[in-house]
Design a protein around this motif. Structure first.
Motif, PDB file in Angstrom:
ATOM      1  N   HIS A  25      32.831   1.622 -31.422  1.00 54.23           N
ATOM      2  CA  HIS A  25      32.129   1.314 -30.192  1.00 54.23           C
ATOM      3  C   HIS A  25      30.773   0.732 -30.565  1.00 54.23           C
ATOM      4  O   HIS A  25      29.879   1.459 -30.982  1.00 54.23           O
ATOM      5  N   LEU A  26      30.638  -0.600 -30.426  1.00 51.44           N
ATOM      6  CA  LEU A  26      29.391  -1.247 -30.806  1.00 51.44           C
ATOM      7  C   LEU A  26      28.517  -1.418 -29.581  1.00 51.44           C
ATOM      8  O   LEU A  26      28.980  -1.873 -28.549  1.00 51.44           O
ATOM      9  N   VAL A  27      27.241  -1.075 -29.732  1.00 58.35           N
ATOM     10  CA  VAL A  27      26.329  -1.186 -28.592  1.00 58.35           C
ATOM     11  C   VAL A  27      25.070  -1.938 -28.993  1.00 58.35           C
ATOM     12  O   VAL A  27      24.748  -2.059 -30.171  1.00 58.35           O
ATOM     13  N   VAL A  28      24.375  -2.429 -27.967  1.00 57.82           N
ATOM     14  CA  VAL A  28      23.072  -3.067 -28.156  1.00 57.82           C
ATOM     15  C   VAL A  28      22.093  -2.347 -27.232  1.00 57.82           C
ATOM     16  O   VAL A  28      22.526  -1.673 -26.298  1.00 57.82           O
TER      17      VAL A  28
ATOM     18  N   ARG B 154      13.632  -0.065 -25.684  1.00 61.54           N
ATOM     19  CA  ARG B 154      14.197   0.353 -24.405  1.00 61.54           C
ATOM     20  C   ARG B 154      15.359  -0.570 -24.020  1.00 61.54           C
ATOM     21  O   ARG B 154      16.339  -0.136 -23.445  1.00 61.54           O
ATOM     22  N   ASP B 155      15.200  -1.848 -24.280  1.00 56.82           N
ATOM     23  CA  ASP B 155      16.145  -2.844 -23.805  1.00 56.82           C
ATOM     24  C   ASP B 155      15.760  -4.141 -24.492  1.00 56.82           C
ATOM     25  O   ASP B 155      14.723  -4.222 -25.134  1.00 56.82           O
ATOM     26  N   PHE B 156      16.566  -5.175 -24.333  1.00 60.99           N
ATOM     27  CA  PHE B 156      16.166  -6.508 -24.797  1.00 60.99           C
ATOM     28  C   PHE B 156      14.930  -6.936 -24.018  1.00 60.99           C
ATOM     29  O   PHE B 156      14.696  -6.473 -22.912  1.00 60.99           O
ATOM     30  N   VAL B 157      14.131  -7.829 -24.589  1.00 63.54           N
ATOM     31  CA  VAL B 157      13.090  -8.489 -23.798  1.00 63.54           C
ATOM     32  C   VAL B 157      13.462  -9.957 -23.785  1.00 63.54           C
ATOM     33  O   VAL B 157      13.528 -10.595 -24.830  1.00 63.54           O
ATOM     34  N   LEU B 228      21.725 -13.954 -25.897  1.00 62.38           N
ATOM     35  CA  LEU B 228      21.210 -13.138 -27.000  1.00 62.38           C
ATOM     36  C   LEU B 228      22.116 -11.943 -27.241  1.00 62.38           C
ATOM     37  O   LEU B 228      22.360 -11.545 -28.383  1.00 62.38           O
ATOM     38  N   ASP B 229      22.628 -11.384 -26.160  1.00 62.24           N
ATOM     39  CA  ASP B 229      23.547 -10.247 -26.260  1.00 62.24           C
ATOM     40  C   ASP B 229      24.760 -10.640 -27.100  1.00 62.24           C
ATOM     41  O   ASP B 229      25.210  -9.902 -27.977  1.00 62.24           O
ATOM     42  N   ARG B 230      25.272 -11.832 -26.842  1.00 59.26           N
ATOM     43  CA  ARG B 230      26.440 -12.302 -27.585  1.00 59.26           C
ATOM     44  C   ARG B 230      26.110 -12.441 -29.065  1.00 59.26           C
ATOM     45  O   ARG B 230      26.873 -12.045 -29.939  1.00 59.26           O
ATOM     46  N   VAL B 231      24.926 -13.006 -29.356  1.00 58.99           N
ATOM     47  CA  VAL B 231      24.507 -13.189 -30.756  1.00 58.99           C
ATOM     48  C   VAL B 231      24.402 -11.845 -31.467  1.00 58.99           C
ATOM     49  O   VAL B 231      24.901 -11.666 -32.591  1.00 58.99           O
ATOM     50  N   VAL B 232      23.785 -10.870 -30.807  1.00 59.85           N
ATOM     51  CA  VAL B 232      23.582  -9.570 -31.451  1.00 59.85           C
ATOM     52  C   VAL B 232      24.914  -8.870 -31.670  1.00 59.85           C
ATOM     53  O   VAL B 232      25.164  -8.297 -32.727  1.00 59.85           O
ATOM     54  N   ARG B 233      25.796  -8.919 -30.686  1.00 62.67           N
ATOM     55  CA  ARG B 233      27.086  -8.256 -30.848  1.00 62.67           C
ATOM     56  C   ARG B 233      27.884  -8.869 -31.984  1.00 62.67           C
ATOM     57  O   ARG B 233      28.522  -8.157 -32.748  1.00 62.67           O
ATOM     58  N   GLN B 234      27.827 -10.184 -32.094  1.00 61.39           N
ATOM     59  CA  GLN B 234      28.544 -10.853 -33.178  1.00 61.39           C
ATOM     60  C   GLN B 234      27.990 -10.399 -34.524  1.00 61.39           C
ATOM     61  O   GLN B 234      28.735 -10.097 -35.453  1.00 61.39           O
ATOM     62  N   HIS B 235      26.678 -10.331 -34.614  1.00 65.01           N
ATOM     63  CA  HIS B 235      26.022  -9.924 -35.859  1.00 65.01           C
ATOM     64  C   HIS B 235      26.404  -8.494 -36.228  1.00 65.01           C
ATOM     65  O   HIS B 235      26.740  -8.187 -37.369  1.00 65.01           O
ATOM     66  N   VAL B 236      26.383  -7.603 -35.236  1.00 68.24           N
ATOM     67  CA  VAL B 236      26.711  -6.193 -35.495  1.00 68.24           C
ATOM     68  C   VAL B 236      28.172  -6.068 -35.901  1.00 68.24           C
ATOM     69  O   VAL B 236      28.530  -5.308 -36.798  1.00 68.24           O
TER      70      VAL B 236
END
Lengths: 263, 245
Positions: A25-28, B154-157, B228-236
């Motif tokens: 489960h990957l989260v951001v 807290r969250d993305f900015v 940005l969410d897509r970029v970070v998820r791909q990286h993770v």
């Protein structure tokens, strides 16, 4: 004189098939992990309104009622009992300190120590109250990300290839020639300054390049992975191990061997 | 009106975009191995690089240390070759200092500083090519860099700029549109909660139009968040594949 040049090349995206089937489960940050209030929140999460929200980008780990998010790269969080390797940067200047410690540990010395206590603001207190800790003499230090050092029962390893390694939980890895005989009476405060033989130095250089390869390919560091990587690297010259394609090849072989050994 | 038409009759802008359309965004995390966190972003022709060090011990005077939270230190610098005319001073001039302060304000709102008392987090942003929306690009790059460093937020900015021409709000202004002299608004948003981290405008805009422009900027910031969410998820995902176990 031969010169080697490299041109930039587009990165190949990783194929999904390389990983195993575990659906993590990957989260951001900002993602809701759960709205169930029964869970305790661990690292990488915070409570917002009525739900548990992630504060780092990583994978969710759940241990019974504790939920935490393990980030890809983290600053080292000390825990009691961890072994760390570090360099003395500053010391208290007081009279008792002068009398007691000056003779043994100076500023700039590299030492291995164990975490004794962790304060509420994150500060850590260390101790070297055992003969296996203390000043480190000749060897090579490699700094890696703390999240890549695997938690094990012992962090002091004497590798069969002819060198020893200390895997500090803070990401500092110390490679040194295996001492001929364990000097029990001297303790850890006298540095061994005898010259190191060429074969030992080559083993240590090769180990250092292997560790750098493993870290670049983001593999966990522990005694088995380092050993397998060392053995996989033997066909290559030590300096070739720093080239990206050879690094990939060696780590790929290590990964396969580790998978075979497990399954 | 002679000169450049910022919004044509059919609703097209100078570069062919629609009023609410963003420029193409490409981003990469982890570009520098030496820094704790780093990221690179391109928003159209605006290119920004962000590097994060920390949290670490306070450098310089210990007296500056805050007993209950971390100090966030931001520095903005734009390369001498980033604008049309070669810049004399890359950093230390008034605009760079102001940008640094704004970035600090933005990130103090988003980073969970209570988790790292008595330490310091350094964020350095460098603009390599400035084609409008430099504050927004800096904030977006810095967000990715902070995430790359594993510092809890807290969250993305997500940030975006907006303007107002011919009774229409434009999102993500380019240099040509900024230089035309109309009102420009910069908005930094925390998308999940909709909270505003920073809102800045230094021009004259009738208050009746403010809501429209603000709405356009907020919508654009949420679009930036999607990317940005897509970029970070791909990286993770890539990193977790490599890590195995």
């Amino acid at each position: 004189m031969a010169m080697e040049m490299r041109l930039p090349v587009a990165r190949k995206p990783l194929s999904e098939s390389m990983g195993r089937d575990t659906k993590k489960h990957l989260v951001v940050p900002g993602d809701t992990i759960t709205t169930d209030t029964g869970f305790m929140r661990g690292h990488g999460t915070y409570m917002g309104e009525e739900k548990l929200i992630a504060s780092v980008a990583g994978s969710v780990e759940r241990v019974n009622k504790l939920i935490c998010v393990k980030a890809l790269k983290t600053r080292y969080n000390g825990e009691v009992g961890d072994i760390v390797v570090g360099r003395i940067t500053e010391r208290r200047r007081s009279a008792e300190d002068e009398l007691a410690m000056r003779g043994f540990l100076q500023e700039g010395d590299l030492i291995s120590a164990e975490v004794q206590a962790v304060f509420s603001d994150g500060a850590i207190s260390l101790h070297t109250r055992s003969l296996k800790y203390g000043k480190l003499g000749q060897g090579v230090l490699v700094q890696v990300s703390p999240s890549l050092v695997k938690r094990q029962k012992t962090h002091f390893h004497d590798l069969p290839c002819g060198a020893s390694v200390i895997l500090g939980s803070n990401g500092f890895v110390w490679i040194y020639p295996t001492p001929e005989h364990k000097e029990e009476d001297a303790g850890g405060f006298t540095a061994n300054l005898e010259p190191v033989s060429l074969t030992d130095r080559e083993v240590i250089s090769r180990l250092r390049n292997c560790i750098v390869s493993l870290v670049t390919q983001r593999m966990m560091l522990y005694d088995t992975s380092i050993l397998y990587c060392y053995e996989a690297s033997l066909p290559h010259q030590i300096k070739d191990l720093l080239k990206p394609e050879i690094m990939e090849e060696v780590v790929m072989e290590t990964r396969q061997r580790l998978l075979e050994q497990e399954g | 009106m002679a000169g450049l038409e910022l919004l044509s009759d059919q609703g097209y802008r100078v570069d062919g975009r629609r009023a609410g359309e963003l420029r193409k965004i490409q981003a990469r995390m982890g570009v520098f191995a030496q820094a704790d966190g780093s990221a690179y972003i391109e928003q159209g022709n605006t290119k920004a690089l962000a590097v994060v060090y920390g949290p670490h011990e306070i450098r310089g005077s210990r007296a500056r240390a805050l007993p209950d939270r971390a100090l966030v230190n931001c520095q903005y610098s734009s390369a001498t070759f980033s604008t049309g005319e070669r810049k004399r001073r890359p950093h230390g001039d008034r605009k760079s200092c102001e940008m640094g302060l704004q970035l600090r304000q933005t990130f103090e709102a988003a980073i969970l500083t209570q988790l790292h008392p008595r330490s310091q987090i350094d964020i350095y942003v460098q603009v390599l090519q400035a084609d409008g929306g430099t504050y927004a690009a800096c904030v977006n790059a810095a967000t990715l860099a902070v995430l790359d460093a594993g510092i809890p937020m807290r969250d993305f900015v997500c940030a975006c700029s907006a303007g107002f021409v011919d009774n229409t709000a434009l999102a993500d202004l380019s240099h040509v549109e900024e230089a035309a002299g109309g009102p420009q608004l910069a908005l930094a948003l925390l998308p999940a909660s909709g909270q505003i981290a920073l809102l800045e405008m230094d021009a004259r805009l009738h208050e009746d139009h403010l809501e429209q422009v603000l709405e356009a900027a907020a919508r654009a910031a949420r679009d930036v968040h999607t990317l940005l969410d897509r970029v970070v998820r791909q990286h993770v995902r890539e990193a977790s594949i490599l890590l195995g176990d």
